[in-house]
Scaffold this active site. Sequence first.
Site, PDB file in Angstrom:
ATOM      1  N   TYR A  42       0.894  -1.272   0.259  1.00 14.76           N
ATOM      2  CA  TYR A  42       0.052   0.154  -0.084  1.00 14.76           C
ATOM      3  C   TYR A  42       0.891   1.254   0.031  1.00 14.76           C
ATOM      4  CZ  TYR A  42       0.898  -0.136   5.061  1.00 14.76           C
ATOM      5  OH  TYR A  42       1.614  -0.050   6.236  1.00 14.76           O
ATOM      6  N   GLN A  89       9.421  -6.072   6.093  1.00 15.08           N
ATOM      7  CA  GLN A  89       8.950  -5.218   5.307  1.00 15.08           C
ATOM      8  C   GLN A  89      10.189  -4.633   4.496  1.00 15.08           C
ATOM      9  OE1 GLN A  89       6.636  -1.882   7.112  1.00 15.08           O
ATOM     10  NE2 GLN A  89       8.485  -0.774   6.727  1.00 15.08           N
TER      11      GLN A  89
END
Length: 506
Positions: free
Chosen positions: A153, A193
Amino acid sequence: MERRRPPQTEEGWYVLHDFRSIDWDAWRDAPDRRRSQAIEEGIDYLASSEAVDDADEGESATFAVLGHKADLLVLHLRPTLADIDTLERQFEHTALAEFTERADSYLSVTEVSGYMSEDYFDEDAEVEDTGLARYIETRLTPEIPDSEFLSFYPMDKRRGPEDNWYDLPFDERAEHLSSHGDIGREYAGRVTQIISGSVGLDDFEWGVTLFADDPTDVKELLYEMRFDPSSSRFAEFGRFLSARRFPPEHLGAFLAGEPVPQEGDTESAHGEHGHSHAESDSGDHHHGDSSGHHDGSGGPHGDEGDDDEGVRSELEELGVYAGQPHGEDVHAVVLYSAADPDELFEEVDGLRGNFDHYDTHVKTAVYEPRDGGDDAETAIVSLWDTERAANTAAGFLADLPEIVRQAGDDEGDSWGTMGMFYTVKPEHRGDFTGAFEDAAGLLAEMDGHRKTDLLINREDENDMFIASRWDSREDAMQFFRSDAFSEAVEFGRDVLVDRPRHVFLA
């Protein structure tokens, strides 16, 4: 009017999320020859990208996108925009491209910022050889985890009339991100991440790519972070896209609507990275960022150079196995803490529960000195199958209470060794500790010897290691060349379950 101070940033690899939709009607109507050619050329392109045949370094991975927003995601990381541009155009020359349309894309670049450590951006600060510098390197040039699930996102920091992130003083922004990172550290080993900045490159300010084997771990993490002010007051989000990774060789199964095996189904490589989430203004997902914990006591460790290779060769000639820089078949992280051992163990046990989600985690344990003195330090030992996983673990372990140093950090005026993997046969435990006391007496009289400690795993009294500190490498080598050390090696063959696999040069 006061102008707020922006954090300095350093950029690494460029990142392209390339989302493609399949023209399923055209695919079904195409003759077998055209579909076979598309599959063959598609596999060649994807496999070549993942092998980074097009550049000196980088990463690529292939994903099946869930939902209506796209069908296929190809994720590329490369050193230059020219590399990214070439990859895009190469895909368009494949027969597979004829059956796809670009549904979306996102361009960004990996980054670190001054919220992590302003010293890193200070030319006069000596951080080049510390754990901080090595940790930052994994942020700028990351590997793509082999986790099954991906969530991507984009996001901005809010600039509203009431809550404007960019109107906050630097210290207040750093405090927000530090608190935000505390939440993320609880997910070490479950969610990893890649964060990338996109100011001036794409529609939002950052792109966030989360990886996990269990999608609900990502959901739980993001839900918890929604309640942190860094998100609740200051974050704006774009749309989320979810995907499952698959190996390029299974492109045919993907296009045929068949079950697609995951990467871990073929090579059991999940969890190799586990890096803590990065730091910058993006904030919603950052794990362990601006708190400044990478202060040289706890980043990736012990880059032994040619001198240490020479030591290992010399020890091998003496019949002593000294291992590779971090072990034989594992990579070791060793940190020392002055904290209360009971409190330290509780913290380590919590981290270990997260580490155990990674296939690359071998073990993490707390070792206490057998004879605690005023200068006694408790050790935390964490063993991993890969160096990158060990480096990432070091970042989390450095946040443990009262960490004073990490094995491998350069102390400048001394040289250390660490004998590891001493698993003593229970019936010979007294013999081993008695032999250590005799050796300690001998060492105390040797020139250049500073201290030697026997440390014992608080969960297994038969699991030990020995750490020594010397004035110089040559002083230590004099001991390794001695008859007394040869006798100790022979003694060990009788009382140890396995031979020590590692003399860690610490």
